[in-house]
Each structure stands twice: as C-alpha cells, then as structure tokens.
Design a protein around this motif. Structure first.
Motif, PDB file in Angstrom:
ATOM      1  N   THR A 106       0.817  -1.219   0.000  1.00  0.00           N
ATOM      2  CA  THR A 106       0.000   0.000   0.000  1.00  0.00           C
ATOM      3  C   THR A 106       0.848   1.266   0.000  1.00  0.00           C
ATOM      4  O   THR A 106       0.306   2.366  -0.027  1.00  0.00           O
ATOM      5  CB  THR A 106      -0.948   0.036   1.221  1.00  0.00           C
ATOM      6  N   LEU A 107       2.178   1.105   0.033  1.00  0.00           N
ATOM      7  CA  LEU A 107       3.066   2.270   0.114  1.00  0.00           C
ATOM      8  C   LEU A 107       4.132   2.286  -0.984  1.00  0.00           C
ATOM      9  O   LEU A 107       5.233   2.781  -0.768  1.00  0.00           O
ATOM     10  CB  LEU A 107       3.759   2.307   1.483  1.00  0.00           C
ATOM     11  N   VAL A 108       3.834   1.769  -2.156  1.00  0.00           N
ATOM     12  CA  VAL A 108       4.814   1.717  -3.246  1.00  0.00           C
ATOM     13  C   VAL A 108       4.862   3.082  -3.946  1.00  0.00           C
ATOM     14  O   VAL A 108       3.825   3.631  -4.335  1.00  0.00           O
ATOM     15  CB  VAL A 108       4.482   0.613  -4.263  1.00  0.00           C
ATOM     16  N   PHE A 109       6.065   3.629  -4.075  1.00  0.00           N
ATOM     17  CA  PHE A 109       6.287   4.898  -4.768  1.00  0.00           C
ATOM     18  C   PHE A 109       7.162   4.652  -5.985  1.00  0.00           C
ATOM     19  O   PHE A 109       7.939   3.696  -6.017  1.00  0.00           O
ATOM     20  CB  PHE A 109       6.986   5.905  -3.845  1.00  0.00           C
ATOM     21  N   ALA A 110       7.069   5.534  -6.983  1.00  0.00           N
ATOM     22  CA  ALA A 110       7.915   5.453  -8.174  1.00  0.00           C
ATOM     23  C   ALA A 110       8.669   6.762  -8.322  1.00  0.00           C
ATOM     24  O   ALA A 110       8.085   7.846  -8.187  1.00  0.00           O
ATOM     25  CB  ALA A 110       7.072   5.198  -9.413  1.00  0.00           C
ATOM     26  N   ALA A 111       9.977   6.671  -8.576  1.00  0.00           N
ATOM     27  CA  ALA A 111      10.808   7.847  -8.802  1.00  0.00           C
ATOM     28  C   ALA A 111      11.714   7.561  -9.985  1.00  0.00           C
ATOM     29  O   ALA A 111      12.136   6.420 -10.186  1.00  0.00           O
ATOM     30  CB  ALA A 111      11.652   8.156  -7.554  1.00  0.00           C
ATOM     31  N   GLY A 112      12.017   8.577 -10.774  1.00  0.00           N
ATOM     32  CA  GLY A 112      12.883   8.347 -11.922  1.00  0.00           C
ATOM     33  C   GLY A 112      13.609   9.594 -12.355  1.00  0.00           C
ATOM     34  O   GLY A 112      13.144  10.720 -12.159  1.00  0.00           O
ATOM     35  N   PHE A 113      14.767   9.371 -12.961  1.00  0.00           N
ATOM     36  CA  PHE A 113      15.615  10.440 -13.464  1.00  0.00           C
ATOM     37  C   PHE A 113      15.755  10.296 -14.975  1.00  0.00           C
ATOM     38  O   PHE A 113      16.042   9.201 -15.469  1.00  0.00           O
ATOM     39  CB  PHE A 113      17.002  10.368 -12.785  1.00  0.00           C
ATOM     40  N   SER A 114      15.539  11.376 -15.716  1.00  0.00           N
ATOM     41  CA  SER A 114      15.704  11.408 -17.167  1.00  0.00           C
ATOM     42  C   SER A 114      14.808  10.359 -17.820  1.00  0.00           C
ATOM     43  O   SER A 114      13.587  10.427 -17.676  1.00  0.00           O
ATOM     44  CB  SER A 114      17.189  11.241 -17.523  1.00  0.00           C
ATOM     45  N   SER A 115      15.382   9.396 -18.515  1.00  0.00           N
ATOM     46  CA  SER A 115      14.555   8.349 -19.127  1.00  0.00           C
ATOM     47  C   SER A 115      13.740   7.618 -18.064  1.00  0.00           C
ATOM     48  O   SER A 115      12.607   7.194 -18.311  1.00  0.00           O
ATOM     49  CB  SER A 115      15.439   7.355 -19.886  1.00  0.00           C
ATOM     50  N   GLY A 116      14.289   7.485 -16.874  1.00  0.00           N
ATOM     51  CA  GLY A 116      13.550   6.880 -15.761  1.00  0.00           C
ATOM     52  C   GLY A 116      12.349   7.726 -15.363  1.00  0.00           C
ATOM     53  O   GLY A 116      11.317   7.205 -14.943  1.00  0.00           O
ATOM     54  N   ALA A 117      12.455   9.063 -15.517  1.00  0.00           N
ATOM     55  CA  ALA A 117      11.307   9.936 -15.283  1.00  0.00           C
ATOM     56  C   ALA A 117      10.234   9.655 -16.322  1.00  0.00           C
ATOM     57  O   ALA A 117       9.038   9.673 -16.020  1.00  0.00           O
ATOM     58  CB  ALA A 117      11.727  11.401 -15.326  1.00  0.00           C
ATOM     59  N   GLY A 118      10.658   9.364 -17.543  1.00  0.00           N
ATOM     60  CA  GLY A 118       9.700   8.975 -18.581  1.00  0.00           C
ATOM     61  C   GLY A 118       8.954   7.716 -18.189  1.00  0.00           C
ATOM     62  O   GLY A 118       7.758   7.575 -18.462  1.00  0.00           O
ATOM     63  N   MET A 119       9.648   6.793 -17.521  1.00  0.00           N
ATOM     64  CA  MET A 119       8.987   5.572 -17.053  1.00  0.00           C
ATOM     65  C   MET A 119       7.980   5.899 -15.952  1.00  0.00           C
ATOM     66  O   MET A 119       6.897   5.311 -15.893  1.00  0.00           O
ATOM     67  CB  MET A 119      10.030   4.559 -16.556  1.00  0.00           C
ATOM     68  N   VAL A 120       8.318   6.850 -15.093  1.00  0.00           N
ATOM     69  CA  VAL A 120       7.381   7.285 -14.053  1.00  0.00           C
ATOM     70  C   VAL A 120       6.122   7.850 -14.707  1.00  0.00           C
ATOM     71  O   VAL A 120       5.005   7.514 -14.319  1.00  0.00           O
ATOM     72  CB  VAL A 120       8.049   8.325 -13.113  1.00  0.00           C
ATOM     73  N   TRP A 121       6.302   8.712 -15.727  1.00  0.00           N
ATOM     74  CA  TRP A 121       5.141   9.266 -16.437  1.00  0.00           C
ATOM     75  C   TRP A 121       4.332   8.144 -17.099  1.00  0.00           C
ATOM     76  O   TRP A 121       3.107   8.188 -17.140  1.00  0.00           O
ATOM     77  CB  TRP A 121       5.573  10.276 -17.488  1.00  0.00           C
ATOM     78  N   GLN A 122       5.042   7.145 -17.637  1.00  0.00           N
ATOM     79  CA  GLN A 122       4.351   6.023 -18.281  1.00  0.00           C
ATOM     80  C   GLN A 122       3.481   5.278 -17.261  1.00  0.00           C
ATOM     81  O   GLN A 122       2.341   4.938 -17.547  1.00  0.00           O
ATOM     82  CB  GLN A 122       5.378   5.063 -18.899  1.00  0.00           C
ATOM     83  N   LEU A 123       4.022   5.034 -16.069  1.00  0.00           N
ATOM     84  CA  LEU A 123       3.241   4.372 -15.018  1.00  0.00           C
ATOM     85  C   LEU A 123       2.047   5.218 -14.589  1.00  0.00           C
ATOM     86  O   LEU A 123       0.943   4.710 -14.425  1.00  0.00           O
ATOM     87  CB  LEU A 123       4.126   4.092 -13.797  1.00  0.00           C
ATOM     88  N   LEU A 124       2.300   6.508 -14.407  1.00  0.00           N
ATOM     89  CA  LEU A 124       1.243   7.410 -13.960  1.00  0.00           C
ATOM     90  C   LEU A 124       0.107   7.487 -14.975  1.00  0.00           C
ATOM     91  O   LEU A 124      -1.046   7.677 -14.612  1.00  0.00           O
ATOM     92  CB  LEU A 124       1.831   8.803 -13.713  1.00  0.00           C
TER      93      LEU A 124
END
Length: 177
Positions: A106-124
């Motif tokens: 119940t407490l999973v967070f996603a963080a990403g840098f550069s291309s990893g930020a793109g993955m965060v946006w993809q998840l969101l």
C-alpha cells in the motif's frame, strides 16, 4: 511478539528508475547508497529498489510516442512482476535489530531520473497508476501524448481519471526528446 516484530519489518518501497545509459550503481549513488557502505539515515526507513531496464531494450525505459499505435507494455509488465516480488518476498537486512524486510504493497512509490522519469510518467498514465502511492519525476517532461492516450482509454472504458500525488523537477540541462 516483540521479537517477531524486531525480526520482520515492512518497508516503504521506492522503485527508482535510472536514466538512459545509466545503471543501478549510478542511480543508487545519487541516492547516497553504495555497496559496502552504511545506508544513509535519510533513506534508512525505505526499501529502495533500483531495477535495470529490460535487457532486450537499448538501455532506456520504453515510452509511448505520438506515432505508436498502442502503449508499449514490455516494461509495464516487468514492473507488475517487480511489485509482486517485492511485496511478497522477505529480504535480509544484515541488521541484528530488524533482520528481514518486505515491501508494504500500500506504500509503493515510483521515482525516476531522465529516461527513468519517462517511465514514471508512463506508469502514472497507465492502468497501473492506482498501485502506486505517489510519483516523482526528475528531468524529463510529461509527453502530452501519454496523458491524452490514457484519458482516451479511460473514457472508452467509462472510467474517471483519479488524482495522484506527483513531484516534478526539471532543470535547464535536460532536454525532452
């Protein structure tokens, strides 16, 4: 019961996605985490997860582009398996106070840098968004196509877009591609 509690703790998991051309050691160092060194106090209460991009890819995370016919799912399916694993497995901490930790689903967070930020946006902007408590993206702007495509999918299914906590940081050295 106190002994059992001291031996098993539930961690607040943060899945941290690296940038294109980076690896887990590089992104872990940015969080102050290095093999063989003590865990920094500011992240000691978290279960940090630094996944590598799928080896079948170029080293970056998969992102939806305007010209794509549908959302790419390879990395999203990988994240499904990763979340399942970290929330059902006990990991040794090497500590005598708390010997094992597992991720609180119940407490999973996603963080990403550069291309990893793109993955965060993809998840969101996917049907996986509700599995995450919050999102942090650094260095890559949200492509409007992701949000538009996701909203179209929700509308077609008769569902409403749910709000989600997001932190976004963008500097002048990172360019959206």
């Amino acid at each position: 019961d106190e002994l059992v509690d001291a031996m098993l703790a539930t961690g607040k998991p943060v899945i941290v996605f690296h940038g294109d051309g980076q690896d887990i050691e590089t992104i872990a160092r940015r969080w102050g985490v290095e093999a063989g060194s003590p865990v920094p106090a500011n992240v000691a209460d978290y279960l940090l997860v630094f996944p590598e991009a799928d080896p079948r890819l170029s080293g970056g995370w998969v992102h939806f582009h305007k010209s794509d016919g549908r959302f790419p799912t390879l990395d999203l399916e990988f994240i499904d398996l990763l979340v399942q694993e970290i929330t059902t497995t006990e990991y040794s901490t090497g500590s005598s106070q708390v010997r094992y930790v597992s991720a609180d689903s119940t407490l999973v967070f996603a963080a990403g840098f550069s291309s990893g930020a793109g993955m965060v946006w993809q998840l969101l902007n996917s049907d996986r968004a509700s599995r995450f408590r919050g999102f942090a993206a650094v260095g890559l702007a949200l492509d409007p196509e992701k949000a538009q495509r996701y909203r179209q999918q929700l509308e077609a299914a008769g569902e409403e877009l749910q709000p989600a906590p997001v932190m976004y940081v963008h500097g002048t050295g990172e360019f959206t591609y």
